[in-house]
Design a protein around this motif. Sequence first.
Motif, PDB file in Angstrom:
ATOM      1  N   VAL A  11      53.350  29.365  20.563  1.00  0.00           N
ATOM      2  CA  VAL A  11      52.141  29.430  21.292  1.00  0.00           C
ATOM      3  C   VAL A  11      52.096  30.728  22.239  1.00  0.00           C
ATOM      4  N   ALA A  12      50.799  31.354  21.828  1.00  0.00           N
ATOM      5  CA  ALA A  12      50.401  32.611  22.549  1.00  0.00           C
ATOM      6  C   ALA A  12      49.677  32.424  23.925  1.00  0.00           C
ATOM      7  N   TYR A  13      49.893  32.999  24.883  1.00  0.00           N
ATOM      8  CA  TYR A  13      48.877  32.944  26.032  1.00  0.00           C
ATOM      9  C   TYR A  13      48.307  34.493  26.064  1.00  0.00           C
ATOM     10  N   PRO A  14      47.142  34.664  25.748  1.00  0.00           N
ATOM     11  CA  PRO A  14      46.625  36.208  26.092  1.00  0.00           C
ATOM     12  C   PRO A  14      46.232  36.176  27.481  1.00  0.00           C
ATOM     13  N   TYR A  15      46.224  37.448  27.885  1.00  0.00           N
ATOM     14  CA  TYR A  15      45.787  37.859  29.032  1.00  0.00           C
ATOM     15  C   TYR A  15      46.571  37.368  30.228  1.00  0.00           C
ATOM     16  N   VAL A  16      47.710  37.414  30.020  1.00  0.00           N
ATOM     17  CA  VAL A  16      48.663  37.256  31.115  1.00  0.00           C
ATOM     18  C   VAL A  16      49.258  38.587  31.782  1.00  0.00           C
ATOM     19  N   ASP A  17      49.099  38.909  33.055  1.00  0.00           N
ATOM     20  CA  ASP A  17      49.395  39.779  33.796  1.00  0.00           C
ATOM     21  C   ASP A  17      50.843  40.079  33.668  1.00  0.00           C
ATOM     22  N   LYS A  18      51.167  41.295  33.860  1.00  0.00           N
ATOM     23  CA  LYS A  18      52.680  41.786  33.785  1.00  0.00           C
ATOM     24  C   LYS A  18      53.315  41.215  35.060  1.00  0.00           C
ATOM     25  N   GLU A  19      52.609  41.061  36.024  1.00  0.00           N
ATOM     26  CA  GLU A  19      53.321  40.583  37.424  1.00  0.00           C
ATOM     27  C   GLU A  19      53.549  39.244  37.167  1.00  0.00           C
ATOM     28  N   ASP A  20      52.638  38.575  36.280  1.00  0.00           N
ATOM     29  CA  ASP A  20      53.216  36.976  36.139  1.00  0.00           C
ATOM     30  C   ASP A  20      54.314  36.840  35.414  1.00  0.00           C
ATOM     31  N   TYR A  21      54.414  37.949  34.328  1.00  0.00           N
ATOM     32  CA  TYR A  21      55.655  37.817  33.315  1.00  0.00           C
ATOM     33  C   TYR A  21      56.863  37.984  34.216  1.00  0.00           C
ATOM     34  N   GLN A  22      56.690  39.156  35.057  1.00  0.00           N
ATOM     35  CA  GLN A  22      57.775  39.467  35.843  1.00  0.00           C
ATOM     36  C   GLN A  22      58.508  38.433  36.797  1.00  0.00           C
ATOM     37  N   SER A  23      57.620  37.498  37.104  1.00  0.00           N
ATOM     38  CA  SER A  23      57.966  36.494  38.186  1.00  0.00           C
ATOM     39  C   SER A  23      58.646  35.679  37.298  1.00  0.00           C
ATOM     40  N   VAL A  24      58.430  35.434  35.991  1.00  0.00           N
ATOM     41  CA  VAL A  24      59.311  34.491  35.316  1.00  0.00           C
ATOM     42  C   VAL A  24      60.681  35.391  34.939  1.00  0.00           C
ATOM     43  N   LEU A  25      60.703  36.540  34.946  1.00  0.00           N
ATOM     44  CA  LEU A  25      61.951  37.199  34.806  1.00  0.00           C
ATOM     45  C   LEU A  25      62.776  37.050  35.931  1.00  0.00           C
ATOM     46  N   ASP A  26      62.306  36.966  37.282  1.00  0.00           N
ATOM     47  CA  ASP A  26      63.038  36.893  38.462  1.00  0.00           C
ATOM     48  C   ASP A  26      63.289  35.584  38.617  1.00  0.00           C
ATOM     49  N   MET A  80      61.776  41.328  23.147  1.00  0.00           N
ATOM     50  CA  MET A  80      62.872  40.427  23.699  1.00  0.00           C
ATOM     51  C   MET A  80      62.608  39.133  24.017  1.00  0.00           C
ATOM     52  N   LEU A  81      63.455  38.281  23.439  1.00  0.00           N
ATOM     53  CA  LEU A  81      63.304  36.897  23.689  1.00  0.00           C
ATOM     54  C   LEU A  81      64.265  36.456  24.823  1.00  0.00           C
ATOM     55  N   LEU A  82      63.432  35.945  26.058  1.00  0.00           N
ATOM     56  CA  LEU A  82      64.045  35.370  27.075  1.00  0.00           C
ATOM     57  C   LEU A  82      64.391  33.750  27.044  1.00  0.00           C
ATOM     58  N   PRO A  83      65.781  33.554  27.235  1.00  0.00           N
ATOM     59  CA  PRO A  83      66.060  32.197  27.041  1.00  0.00           C
ATOM     60  C   PRO A  83      65.330  31.214  28.210  1.00  0.00           C
ATOM     61  N   VAL A  84      65.014  30.150  27.895  1.00  0.00           N
ATOM     62  CA  VAL A  84      64.346  29.071  28.978  1.00  0.00           C
ATOM     63  C   VAL A  84      65.181  28.090  28.815  1.00  0.00           C
ATOM     64  N   GLU A  85      65.797  27.701  30.030  1.00  0.00           N
ATOM     65  CA  GLU A  85      66.549  26.356  29.919  1.00  0.00           C
ATOM     66  C   GLU A  85      65.561  25.375  30.036  1.00  0.00           C
ATOM     67  N   SER A  86      65.392  24.740  28.919  1.00  0.00           N
ATOM     68  CA  SER A  86      64.183  23.743  28.639  1.00  0.00           C
ATOM     69  C   SER A  86      64.525  22.810  27.429  1.00  0.00           C
ATOM     70  N   LYS A  87      64.176  21.510  27.696  1.00  0.00           N
ATOM     71  CA  LYS A  87      64.333  20.867  26.386  1.00  0.00           C
ATOM     72  C   LYS A  87      63.084  20.885  25.456  1.00  0.00           C
ATOM     73  N   GLN A  88      62.241  21.437  25.695  1.00  0.00           N
ATOM     74  CA  GLN A  88      60.971  21.919  24.889  1.00  0.00           C
ATOM     75  C   GLN A  88      60.871  23.155  24.432  1.00  0.00           C
ATOM     76  N   THR A  96      64.572  31.766  39.216  1.00  0.00           N
ATOM     77  CA  THR A  96      65.894  30.930  39.054  1.00  0.00           C
ATOM     78  C   THR A  96      65.395  29.575  38.259  1.00  0.00           C
ATOM     79  N   ASN A  97      64.225  29.317  38.060  1.00  0.00           N
ATOM     80  CA  ASN A  97      63.667  28.030  37.212  1.00  0.00           C
ATOM     81  C   ASN A  97      62.614  28.829  36.312  1.00  0.00           C
ATOM     82  N   ARG A  98      62.983  29.311  35.181  1.00  0.00           N
ATOM     83  CA  ARG A  98      61.955  29.644  34.442  1.00  0.00           C
ATOM     84  C   ARG A  98      60.891  29.018  33.711  1.00  0.00           C
ATOM     85  N   TYR A  99      61.668  27.645  33.504  1.00  0.00           N
ATOM     86  CA  TYR A  99      60.708  26.517  33.026  1.00  0.00           C
ATOM     87  C   TYR A  99      59.340  26.484  34.119  1.00  0.00           C
ATOM     88  N   ASP A 100      59.735  26.003  35.278  1.00  0.00           N
ATOM     89  CA  ASP A 100      58.732  25.757  36.311  1.00  0.00           C
ATOM     90  C   ASP A 100      57.666  26.858  36.417  1.00  0.00           C
TER      91      ASP A 100
END
Length: 83
Positions: A32-47, A1-9, A49-53
């Motif tokens: 760009v791929a970032y291996p070894y990212v914890d599921k909890e870190d990705y969940q923080s992106v999902l949750d 699933m592609l998650l939109p990111v509100e960013s110019k980059q 309000t500012n996905r870019y930061d």
Amino acid sequence: MLLPVESKQIAFCSYNEDESTLHLYFHTGDIVAYPYVDKEDYQSVLDATNRYDTLMKVTQKGQYTDEIRSDGPETGVPAWQDI
């Protein structure tokens, strides 16, 4: 699933749970791929309000990155625009 990111980059991000890999899809077509990212870190992106930061915090934890060029058919990787 592609998650939109509100960013110019960054256009989208995705997460491969089986490989614990975060993928960033840039407006330029690069991926760009970032291996070894914890599921909890990705969940923080999902949750977030500012996905870019949040993505910047997750990707700056010192994890190894792999740039996947998607600018030609010889790479075998489709451009994110084709996904």
